[in-house]
Design a protein around this motif. Sequence first.
Motif, PDB file in Angstrom:
ATOM      1  N   ASN A 193       1.686  16.780   3.666  1.00 44.57           N
ATOM      2  CA  ASN A 193       1.419  15.614   4.505  1.00 44.57           C
ATOM      3  C   ASN A 193       0.096  14.940   4.170  1.00 44.57           C
ATOM      4  OD1 ASN A 193       3.483  15.121   6.892  1.00 44.57           O
ATOM      5  ND2 ASN A 193       3.417  17.334   6.526  1.00 44.57           N
ATOM      6  N   ARG A 194      -0.841  15.666   3.586  1.00 44.50           N
ATOM      7  CA  ARG A 194      -2.070  15.015   3.112  1.00 44.50           C
ATOM      8  C   ARG A 194      -1.799  14.207   1.844  1.00 44.50           C
ATOM      9  NH1 ARG A 194      -4.641  19.908   4.551  1.00 44.50           N
ATOM     10  NH2 ARG A 194      -4.420  20.633   2.396  1.00 44.50           N
ATOM     11  N   ALA A 220       6.665   7.710   4.417  1.00 48.61           N
ATOM     12  CA  ALA A 220       5.216   7.530   4.584  1.00 48.61           C
ATOM     13  C   ALA A 220       4.530   7.216   3.257  1.00 48.61           C
ATOM     14  CB  ALA A 220       4.611   8.787   5.212  1.00 48.61           C
ATOM     15  N   ASN A 270       1.760   4.493   2.044  1.00 48.86           N
ATOM     16  CA  ASN A 270       0.437   4.996   1.649  1.00 48.86           C
ATOM     17  C   ASN A 270       0.559   5.791   0.349  1.00 48.86           C
ATOM     18  OD1 ASN A 270      -1.209   4.353   4.241  1.00 48.86           O
ATOM     19  ND2 ASN A 270       0.578   5.446   5.002  1.00 48.86           N
ATOM     20  N   ASN A 328      -2.498  10.660   2.601  1.00 41.97           N
ATOM     21  CA  ASN A 328      -3.107  10.535   3.921  1.00 41.97           C
ATOM     22  C   ASN A 328      -4.183  11.605   4.065  1.00 41.97           C
ATOM     23  OD1 ASN A 328      -3.725  10.115   6.592  1.00 41.97           O
ATOM     24  ND2 ASN A 328      -1.842  11.031   7.398  1.00 41.97           N
ATOM     25  N   PHE A 349      -5.015  13.283   7.438  1.00 43.03           N
ATOM     26  CA  PHE A 349      -3.994  14.020   8.183  1.00 43.03           C
ATOM     27  C   PHE A 349      -4.615  15.205   8.914  1.00 43.03           C
ATOM     28  CE2 PHE A 349      -0.913  17.549   8.302  1.00 43.03           C
ATOM     29  CZ  PHE A 349       0.072  16.963   9.079  1.00 43.03           C
TER      30      PHE A 349
END
Length: 294
Positions: A21-22, A48, A52, A56, A59
Amino acid sequence: MSKADGAKALQRFADGFNKGNRELNPELNPSIESGALLAIDQAGIKAARALNPRGNPGFRALTFKDAHFTVPRQKGWPRYFIADADTNRKGTDGSFRRWFLVFGRNGIDEQWRAVYLAEFDGNKAPKLKTDQDGYAEPVPADGASGLTVAPGKLSRSYADYLNTGQGSTFAPGPHTDGWRARRARDANLPGQRIQWDDAATDHAPVALRTADGGALVFFSTLYHQLKTVSTGARITVPPALRGLIVGAHNPQQAISRMAFTTVSMQAVTVPAEGAGGKVTVLNRRESKTEVKPL
């Protein structure tokens, strides 16, 4: 497996979840997830990433504490267990949520991967049946389950109910008759029409015997949604879904029909055969996995 093995698998999941997720890298999901949860989470990261591309970095890392592990007695493969732990994620009521993750693997050489995720009201799952050594009882997927509906038939049964509304297998609620009512309300709005088609998946269910003789079952379904707008109108794909578009798509082109595919996973209680009662949907999580202009 031991509780130490479970703790290791849970931490490995958290580390992979946070890294994925990062970086917003969907290629990382298969290392920690499989089945319905993989389909749902990987689609979310793909969507996502389209917004981006650089990831992220802000996160907020997922953390677990107060973890408990439920291990059924099993022979052969595949095998599974449930890890439930408090998280640093809050629900709509503002309280921190406890996650119930089902982990599975198909052989000794494989890593444990999360296949289902559920949350329950009050952060409490139905009470499971355990033996004197603390092991849970797995429920077979076939007709020998002793349940009103065998776990292996739940995906088809749920999809058929959502398509037709017929039968008395499922208890009323927001994910059964309530969901059908919402669909009916949205089916023919001014200038647009929406059609739904639900289907079973081939993701294996996971079922554990509850203390009352029934079972807690995790399973998945999918549904297709066809949206059509009136002549002269156009469907605009929301930015949050553009990363899921299949095939070439010109945003400037007028599109009047669009198909969406969604994967849904459910956690339900199923009564024992002859005990009365209905299948109750306790939790449902879904994500669109494909958007296709027509």
